[in-house]
Design an enzyme around this catalytic site. Structure first.
Site, PDB file in Angstrom:
ATOM      1  N   LYS A   1      24.500 -29.677   9.880  1.00  0.00           N
ATOM      2  CA  LYS A   1      24.834 -29.301   8.502  1.00  0.00           C
ATOM      3  C   LYS A   1      24.336 -30.377   7.538  1.00  0.00           C
ATOM      4  O   LYS A   1      24.238 -31.544   7.926  1.00  0.00           O
ATOM      5  CB  LYS A   1      26.356 -29.206   8.352  1.00  0.00           C
ATOM      6  CG  LYS A   1      26.970 -27.966   8.963  1.00  0.00           C
ATOM      7  CD  LYS A   1      28.447 -27.877   8.633  1.00  0.00           C
ATOM      8  CE  LYS A   1      29.065 -26.623   9.217  1.00  0.00           C
ATOM      9  NZ  LYS A   1      28.504 -25.373   8.674  1.00  0.00           N
TER      10      LYS A   1
ATOM     11  N   ARG B   1      31.930 -18.228  16.671  1.00  0.00           N
ATOM     12  CA  ARG B   1      31.860 -16.933  17.358  1.00  0.00           C
ATOM     13  C   ARG B   1      31.694 -17.118  18.870  1.00  0.00           C
ATOM     14  O   ARG B   1      32.117 -16.277  19.650  1.00  0.00           O
ATOM     15  CB  ARG B   1      30.733 -16.083  16.741  1.00  0.00           C
ATOM     16  CG  ARG B   1      29.372 -16.701  16.834  1.00  0.00           C
ATOM     17  CD  ARG B   1      28.356 -16.031  15.910  1.00  0.00           C
ATOM     18  NE  ARG B   1      28.494 -16.477  14.514  1.00  0.00           N
ATOM     19  CZ  ARG B   1      27.740 -16.035  13.519  1.00  0.00           C
ATOM     20  NH1 ARG B   1      26.802 -15.131  13.749  1.00  0.00           N
ATOM     21  NH2 ARG B   1      27.919 -16.482  12.294  1.00  0.00           N
TER      22      ARG B   1
HETATM   23  N1  BES Z   1      32.493 -23.390   9.996  1.00  0.00           N
HETATM   24  C1  BES Z   1      31.359 -22.754   9.472  1.00  0.00           C
HETATM   25  C2  BES Z   1      31.686 -21.751   8.354  1.00  0.00           C
HETATM   26  C3  BES Z   1      32.310 -22.303   7.097  1.00  0.00           C
HETATM   27  C4  BES Z   1      31.515 -22.637   6.002  1.00  0.00           C
HETATM   28  C5  BES Z   1      33.671 -22.443   6.980  1.00  0.00           C
HETATM   29  C6  BES Z   1      32.087 -23.099   4.842  1.00  0.00           C
HETATM   30  C7  BES Z   1      34.245 -22.926   5.808  1.00  0.00           C
HETATM   31  C8  BES Z   1      33.451 -23.252   4.726  1.00  0.00           C
HETATM   32  C9  BES Z   1      30.619 -21.988  10.569  1.00  0.00           C
HETATM   33  O1  BES Z   1      30.724 -22.523  11.837  1.00  0.00           O
HETATM   34  C10 BES Z   1      29.175 -21.982  10.190  1.00  0.00           C
HETATM   35  O2  BES Z   1      28.621 -23.025  10.093  1.00  0.00           O
HETATM   36  N2  BES Z   1      28.608 -20.813   9.983  1.00  0.00           N
HETATM   37  C11 BES Z   1      27.249 -20.693   9.592  1.00  0.00           C
HETATM   38  C12 BES Z   1      26.656 -19.507  10.319  1.00  0.00           C
HETATM   39  C13 BES Z   1      25.175 -19.403  10.189  1.00  0.00           C
HETATM   40  C14 BES Z   1      24.501 -20.524  10.931  1.00  0.00           C
HETATM   41  C15 BES Z   1      24.732 -18.060  10.729  1.00  0.00           C
HETATM   42  C16 BES Z   1      27.200 -20.462   8.073  1.00  0.00           C
HETATM   43  O3  BES Z   1      28.073 -19.769   7.558  1.00  0.00           O
HETATM   44  O4  BES Z   1      26.329 -21.006   7.431  1.00  0.00           O
HETATM   45 ZN    ZN Z   2      29.262 -24.014  12.252  1.00  0.00          ZN
END
Ligand code: BES
Ligand code: ZN
Ligand code: ZN
Length: 501
Positions: free
Chosen positions: A277, A351
């Site tokens: 991230k 997931r």
């Molecule tokens: N934990 C994150 C989602 C999230 C983002 C929660 C902001 C709370 C605030 C999740 O694991 C994630 O990173 N999802 C990705 C998925 C993508 C790579 C398809 C996302 O939402 O960017």
């Molecule tokens: Zn994530």
């Protein structure tokens, strides 16, 4: 936790520092306010007439009486005909914001007006309890500038005092459950990691919840390789915790009831893994165990009020870290269900954890319905912001129950669609399914479609994406900065209304 009491009118509260009198739109005094005004030489109506105070939601006017109670607050509740749980919540926050800095810790609120039903009186108590939450475990004490003392004692003057008192005796356990969730979510990830989270869950045994912890070896034996793959980059080994509450479960005279199952994503920190991230705001990913936090707080709530329902809560606890042992984009893992998953993005890890925990829950507990909670997608924050949680369901009856529970608790949820066209976007060239799509669109829906691949046919299921409602940089109506505890009151209400025997 503050002490809430309910007393019938007419009531002369034993020495309270402050009496709160509701006033409606257009400077219309509530019944209790009228009575007090008549007994006190029109002190309130005179003060109101001299100011721009008009009775809008949350408006406050303070007057001093020179006798017990020392201060009288007029508090605006807006339109008398349109009082709701939401408007009650909105009025309570400004009241506390005015009273607490003054150091007043004991108050009485006069809700004797017929407009304040029992439900609304209880909503006032809930708001008061939830607003007094603080998380100051790691704050040093400043001798020269001590913070104001928290509110301690609130007396609600209401004709529904008897029934409200009885209800509150149990319901304060639900407030404790919300605090359990908030505490877990606010903890930093060097303190709260899978093992220490499991130890906190163990404490539920004191309330009569059966807790079973499955460690990394057990997860390996069970073939939970989707979840294990997420954990493999972390120095903290993963755990799956099962919380079982057997209220209303089989007795000799009653047929066995299948449990309702609650499943939580418990990523104690989400770096994104190798699909790292960006640095800005990454700290917020300490809240990525929010789903597991809600399930734990909910089990606390249900056990504390001894719900006559059969409930199982299961959480998958892992850290999504980056290291030489972390999984790579393009790895293929075989989930417990036998489905092979191509991991194209290691940041879509929630997931993967849920895939195995959902399957385990269905195989082991044959639940009558299954509800999962997860801070699953950033796309949900974009879609619905911080007010509503989004949800998905394969069952209209369950979806309607959830929606209604949201309206009744002011923890609002909004349904989004599932459809085979979205599901198709997850087909992989090398495995049965891939964990992301090749497009940016419909990110929350395709995440839900992924989960549905691990839901057995005919099992009523709902998935709540709580990414937008779990943690806030700004305080909300009932929440200070940080963790909200969103979901505990919602699902407690769902169980209360539909799953108790
Ligand atoms: N934990 C994150 C989602 C999230 C983002 C929660 C902001 C709370 C605030 C999740 O694991 C994630 O990173 N999802 C990705 C998925 C993508 C790579 C398809 C996302 O939402 O960017
Ligand atoms: Zn994530
Ligand atoms: Zn995540």
């Amino acid at each position: 936790m503050i002490k809430c009491q309910f007393a019938p009118p007419p009531h002369k509260p034993s020495p309270v520092a402050c009496l709160v009198l509701p006033v409606f739109k257009g400077k219309t005094l509530s019944q209790g306010a009228q009575q007090w005004d008549a007994d006190n030489n029109k002190a309130l109506s005179t003060a109101i007439a001299a100011t721009r105070f008009s009775g809008r939601t949350g408006e406050c006017l303070i007057t001093s009486t020179g006798s017990q109670p020392h201060f009288v607050f007029a508090l605006g509740f807006d339109d008398k005909a349109h009082l709701s749980i939401e408007s009650i919540h909105d009025a309570m926050k400004p009241l506390l914001a005015r009273i607490t800095p003054l150091g007043l810790t004991r108050i009485a609120i006069d809700l004797s007006d017929a407009a304040f039903s029992e439900e609304l009186a209880l909503a006032c108590a809930e708001a008061m309890a939830l607003l007094t939450y603080r998380f100051d475990t790691y704050k040093g004490k400043k001798a020269d500038e001590p913070p104001p003392p928290p509110m301690q004692d609130v007396c609600f003057i209401t004709p529904h005092a008897d029934t409200a008192t009885r209800f509150w005796q149990k319901h304060s356990g639900v407030m404790d459950g919300v605090f359990v969730t908030r505490n877990l979510v606010n903890e930093p990830p060097n303190q709260l990691y899978p093992k220490s989270f499991s130890e906190r869950i163990k404490q539920l045994e004191k309330l009569g919840v059966e807790v079973t912890l499955h460690d990394q070896n057990a997860l390996k034996k069970m073939g939970m390789h989707a979840m294990l793959g997420v954990a493999q980059g972390s120095a903290y080994p993963p755990y799956m915790a099962v919380m079982h509450w057997k209220g209303g479960a089989p007795t000799s005279s009653k047929p066995s009831t299948k449990p309702i199952a609650f499943i939580g994503k418990g990523v104690t920190f989400d770096t994104g893994g190798v699909s790292l991230k960006p640095a800005g705001g990454m700290w917020e990913m300490k809240s990525d165990m929010g789903g597991a936090g809600v399930v734990t707080g909910l089990m606390h709530a249900l056990a504390a009020r001894k719900t006559p329902a059969h409930v199982v809560g299961i959480v998958g606890l892992v850290e999504n870290a980056i290291s030489g042992t972390a999984q790579r984009p393009s790895d293929i893992v075989v989930a417990k269900s036998g489905t092979s998953i191509e991991v194209l993005n290691t940041d879509a890890e929630g997931r993967l954890v849920l895939a195995d925990v959902l399957w385990y829950a269905q195989e082991t507990y044959k639940p009558q319905c299954i509800i999962d909670l997860a801070t699953l997608t950033g796309a949900m924050v974009i879609a619905l912001g911080h007010e509503y949680a989004g949800f998905f369901s394969n069952n209209d009856a369950l979806a309607n129950q959830l929606y209604q529970s949201g309206q009744n608790t002011n923890e609002k949820v909004w349904r989004l669609p599932l459809h085979k066209a979205y599901d198709k976007m997850l087909d992989s060239k090398f495995a049965d399914v891939q964990n992301i799509t090749n497009q940016r669109s419909a990110g929350s829906i395709t995440a839900a479609q992924f989960l549905q691949r691990f839901i057995k046919k005919d099992v009523p299921w709902a998935h709540l994406d709580i990414a937008g409602v779990t943690y806030h940089e700004k305080p909300l109506a009932l929440t200070p900065y940080g963790a909200t505890g969103f979901g505990v009151r919602l699902l407690d209400r769902l169980v209360r209304d539909h799953y108790e025997s």
